[in-house]
Design a protein around this motif. Sequence first.
Motif, PDB file in Angstrom:
ATOM      1  N   LEU A   1       6.159  -3.742  -7.500  1.00 41.10           N
ATOM      2  CA  LEU A   1       4.737  -4.033  -7.308  1.00 41.10           C
ATOM      3  C   LEU A   1       4.189  -4.992  -8.347  1.00 41.10           C
ATOM      4  N   TYR A   2       4.564  -4.787  -9.621  1.00 47.99           N
ATOM      5  CA  TYR A   2       3.902  -5.518 -10.705  1.00 47.99           C
ATOM      6  C   TYR A   2       4.851  -6.402 -11.519  1.00 47.99           C
ATOM      7  N   HIS A   3       6.127  -6.435 -11.127  1.00 50.12           N
ATOM      8  CA  HIS A   3       7.107  -7.278 -11.825  1.00 50.12           C
ATOM      9  C   HIS A   3       7.104  -7.005 -13.341  1.00 50.12           C
ATOM     10  N   THR A   4       7.124  -5.703 -13.647  1.00 46.88           N
ATOM     11  CA  THR A   4       7.047  -5.299 -15.055  1.00 46.88           C
ATOM     12  C   THR A   4       8.388  -5.413 -15.772  1.00 46.88           C
ATOM     13  N   GLY A   5       9.471  -5.524 -15.018  1.00 45.79           N
ATOM     14  CA  GLY A   5      10.785  -5.668 -15.644  1.00 45.79           C
ATOM     15  C   GLY A   5      11.169  -4.478 -16.515  1.00 45.79           C
ATOM     16  N   ILE A   6      10.797  -3.245 -16.091  1.00 40.53           N
ATOM     17  CA  ILE A   6      11.095  -2.046 -16.891  1.00 40.53           C
ATOM     18  C   ILE A   6      12.591  -1.749 -16.832  1.00 40.53           C
TER      19      ILE A   6
ATOM     20  N   ARG B   1       0.832  -1.204   0.000  1.00 40.50           N
ATOM     21  CA  ARG B   1       0.000   0.000   0.000  1.00 40.50           C
ATOM     22  C   ARG B   1       0.867   1.254   0.000  1.00 40.50           C
ATOM     23  N   ASN B   2       1.936   1.232   0.810  1.00 38.36           N
ATOM     24  CA  ASN B   2       2.838   2.389   0.859  1.00 38.36           C
ATOM     25  C   ASN B   2       3.519   2.622  -0.487  1.00 38.36           C
ATOM     26  N   LYS B   3       3.884   1.497  -1.128  1.00 40.17           N
ATOM     27  CA  LYS B   3       4.509   1.637  -2.454  1.00 40.17           C
ATOM     28  C   LYS B   3       3.528   2.223  -3.457  1.00 40.17           C
ATOM     29  N   LYS B   4       2.265   1.790  -3.366  1.00 40.31           N
ATOM     30  CA  LYS B   4       1.258   2.331  -4.295  1.00 40.31           C
ATOM     31  C   LYS B   4       1.023   3.815  -4.043  1.00 40.31           C
ATOM     32  N   ILE B   5       1.015   4.157  -2.731  1.00 38.55           N
ATOM     33  CA  ILE B   5       0.842   5.579  -2.391  1.00 38.55           C
ATOM     34  C   ILE B   5       2.028   6.388  -2.916  1.00 38.55           C
ATOM     35  N   ALA B   6       3.243   5.823  -2.718  1.00 36.27           N
ATOM     36  CA  ALA B   6       4.440   6.510  -3.211  1.00 36.27           C
ATOM     37  C   ALA B   6       4.418   6.634  -4.721  1.00 36.27           C
ATOM     38  N   LEU B   7       3.977   5.561  -5.402  1.00 39.92           N
ATOM     39  CA  LEU B   7       3.895   5.592  -6.857  1.00 39.92           C
ATOM     40  C   LEU B   7       2.893   6.647  -7.314  1.00 39.92           C
ATOM     41  N   GLN B   8       1.782   6.689  -6.620  1.00 44.74           N
ATOM     42  CA  GLN B   8       0.753   7.676  -6.975  1.00 44.74           C
ATOM     43  C   GLN B   8       1.271   9.101  -6.751  1.00 44.74           C
ATOM     44  N   SER B   9       2.002   9.270  -5.645  1.00 43.64           N
ATOM     45  CA  SER B   9       2.545  10.598  -5.353  1.00 43.64           C
ATOM     46  C   SER B   9       3.554  11.030  -6.410  1.00 43.64           C
ATOM     47  N   LEU B  10       4.410  10.080  -6.804  1.00 46.73           N
ATOM     48  CA  LEU B  10       5.408  10.398  -7.834  1.00 46.73           C
ATOM     49  C   LEU B  10       4.740  10.713  -9.160  1.00 46.73           C
TER      50      LEU B  10
ATOM     51  N   VAL C   1      18.406  21.714 -11.395  1.00 48.86           N
ATOM     52  CA  VAL C   1      17.771  21.047 -10.247  1.00 48.86           C
ATOM     53  C   VAL C   1      16.468  20.399 -10.663  1.00 48.86           C
ATOM     54  N   HIS C   2      15.685  21.142 -11.451  1.00 50.23           N
ATOM     55  CA  HIS C   2      14.383  20.618 -11.876  1.00 50.23           C
ATOM     56  C   HIS C   2      14.552  19.401 -12.773  1.00 50.23           C
ATOM     57  N   HIS C   3      15.535  19.478 -13.686  1.00 53.81           N
ATOM     58  CA  HIS C   3      15.764  18.350 -14.597  1.00 53.81           C
ATOM     59  C   HIS C   3      16.209  17.114 -13.814  1.00 53.81           C
ATOM     60  N   SER C   4      17.076  17.333 -12.804  1.00 54.78           N
ATOM     61  CA  SER C   4      17.565  16.228 -11.986  1.00 54.78           C
ATOM     62  C   SER C   4      16.419  15.586 -11.207  1.00 54.78           C
ATOM     63  N   ARG C   5      15.514  16.414 -10.667  1.00 60.28           N
ATOM     64  CA  ARG C   5      14.368  15.875  -9.909  1.00 60.28           C
ATOM     65  C   ARG C   5      13.451  15.089 -10.816  1.00 60.28           C
ATOM     66  N   GLY C   6      13.301  15.534 -12.085  1.00 58.59           N
ATOM     67  CA  GLY C   6      12.439  14.804 -13.028  1.00 58.59           C
ATOM     68  C   GLY C   6      12.976  13.416 -13.309  1.00 58.59           C
ATOM     69  N   LEU C   7      14.302  13.304 -13.522  1.00 58.06           N
ATOM     70  CA  LEU C   7      14.901  11.972 -13.760  1.00 58.06           C
ATOM     71  C   LEU C   7      14.803  11.088 -12.529  1.00 58.06           C
ATOM     72  N   THR C   8      15.013  11.697 -11.356  1.00 60.26           N
ATOM     73  CA  THR C   8      14.899  10.932 -10.104  1.00 60.26           C
ATOM     74  C   THR C   8      13.486  10.390  -9.929  1.00 60.26           C
ATOM     75  N   ASN C   9      12.491  11.207 -10.257  1.00 65.62           N
ATOM     76  CA  ASN C   9      11.091  10.795 -10.161  1.00 65.62           C
ATOM     77  C   ASN C   9      10.841   9.570 -11.034  1.00 65.62           C
ATOM     78  N   ILE C  10      11.341   9.650 -12.271  1.00 59.99           N
ATOM     79  CA  ILE C  10      11.130   8.530 -13.210  1.00 59.99           C
ATOM     80  C   ILE C  10      11.810   7.263 -12.697  1.00 59.99           C
ATOM     81  N   THR C  11      13.059   7.402 -12.204  1.00 57.03           N
ATOM     82  CA  THR C  11      13.801   6.237 -11.691  1.00 57.03           C
ATOM     83  C   THR C  11      13.059   5.587 -10.527  1.00 57.03           C
ATOM     84  N   GLU C  12      12.547   6.418  -9.593  1.00 55.51           N
ATOM     85  CA  GLU C  12      11.827   5.880  -8.435  1.00 55.51           C
ATOM     86  C   GLU C  12      10.531   5.192  -8.865  1.00 55.51           C
ATOM     87  N   ARG C  13       9.848   5.780  -9.837  1.00 52.15           N
ATOM     88  CA  ARG C  13       8.610   5.169 -10.323  1.00 52.15           C
ATOM     89  C   ARG C  13       8.884   3.808 -10.948  1.00 52.15           C
TER      90      ARG C  13
END
Length: 612
Positions: free
Chosen positions: A576-581, A395-404, A557-569
């Motif tokens: 969560l879903y074993h998507t192997g991205i 659930r926490n991972k889903k919340i984190a994913l949704q937040s990202l 800074v903004h560009h770095s945060r955008g890449l970090t967001n994508i990596t965390e997602r």
Amino acid sequence: MRYSLYIFLLLLFCWFTKAQKPDTAKLEILPAQMPSNSVSKSAKKLSKSLGEGKSDDKIAEEYEELAKNLVTNNEFAKAEEYLKRALDIYTRLGKKRKVTTVNRELARVQEQLKNIPGAIHYYEEASRTTTDPSERLLNLNDANRLRNQSNPVAQSKFIQSNIQLLEEKGNNEEKSVAYRQLAETNLQMNQSSKAIGNYEKALEIIPEKEPEVLKIKGEMAKAYVADKQFDKAIDLSKELVQKAQEIKDVKTEISGLQSLSHVYFSDAKADQGMEALMQAYNLAMTNGQTMEAKRSLELLADQYRKNGGNGKLLELYRNFLDNLERVIRADSSLVDAKLFQATEDRIHQLESERTLKDELLVRTNRFNYVLIASIILMVLLAALIAKAWYTIRIRNKKIALQSLRREMNPHFIFNSLNSVNQFIAQNNELEANKYLTSYSRLMRNVMENSGRDFVRLGNEIEQLREYLDLEQLRFHEKFTYKVVVDERIDIDAVHIPNMLIQPHLENAIWHGLRYREDKGLLKLGFTQDGNTIFITIDDNGIGLEQSRLIKTQNQRVHHSRGLTNITERIKLLNDLYHTGIRLTINEKETPETGVVVRIAIKVIQPAIQPLS
């Protein structure tokens, strides 16, 4: 001398007490007082089985066997003890057929012990536990027979009913017993001739070698005496004595002689009666039968007192006392009794040990059950905790994913509104209206899918086209784009993560293509290989290195945060879903400029959607 003193005092007691009693010359073939070979063998067999830890079923059978041999030996009290032990085991094991049989045997033993209420109880129990209607009636008849002891007429009716039932079942042993019971009721009603007839029927249906034959003939001799047929009674008694001699059963021979003397005395043939008693006495003294010698001596003493032969009686007592020690030493029955008692003591000891072992086993099993139950409970508790922890973690991972995912939306909205503001500042209302129309349509799609982790590939491509159209309008045709989709891909069946591609398109436009002096090209391609979708974002902008040089600190800074967001997602989606991205970002080699982003995603089926 200790034995002599004991017997002497016993004889003196008998001397004075017998004189006060009526004539006791009436006697039957007496039961043997010591264990027979069959009893000893059964006892040793039982002791061995207990020592070897045989099954409860086997032990119960041997209890029953020993009890039957004790009954044959007329040891009814001991037989009752072993039958009750067998009954307890059969009841515990749920063997109803055996329970019925043992209840009936116990009822018979109670009859012999003159415990009529106890006999009635066991007959009723046998009737209650059987499933055979004829057996139920048989036991009820016996219970009612005992209830009517004072009414021989009523008794005979119940016995005759049982004989008919046993005739149908073909049970000769039980039928012989029933005929003997009927003969006894005949004697109570002074129907001695009928009694003799029923004894004859009892003899006809059992084999000649059966031990019961001698008992039946002894009872039959009494019936002849009651019917004043003394000659037949004498002949039958002599036959018993002769039969005992043939089988070398000294004890039965002595009892037969005592019975024969009773017949002679009843027929007023005192001399022959005394001779038979003397034969019994001498035979007992010669063969070391102490108790039978004492019994014969008591019967002789009664006759001597009646006929005034006190001198002969004293001489007889002297002879008895002189030979008593020798007789006792020769009395094997005393040794047998002692050995049997030792075997019984061993049986009791082994039973106690078996009981203790069973109790220990029960306690051990109970402890094991409690331990196993505790372990299972702990495992279940641990499983519940693990499940709760896993659920919370998911659930926490889903919340984190949704937040990202939603974190990307404000940035996208901010850039879009910034463009609208730019159009208005330039008094370009037409462009502003056109942009807002397209923007509102795109935002509606974005908001509709904002709560989903996955969307259909077709919807995602449509949404990306709208986004690219807006960016073209914003940057005044600074670039063109091309979307290529492999024909093998079913865009309505395949699902991909929401808002995973758009940030890379935005980076390509804002940090690469917009800085070109001429019009750039952005290519978005979708291909499939097996169960993997490959997404390629290819631009010919100024490239990563050049873009980094001209960026402001805020843009970096903004560009770095955008890449970090994508990596965390991507990490959360894979967990969560074993998507192997898999994501790779590479800058093109000179002389070309630009960046190539490659994303590999396993095909996501629609069934995964409820997890989002």
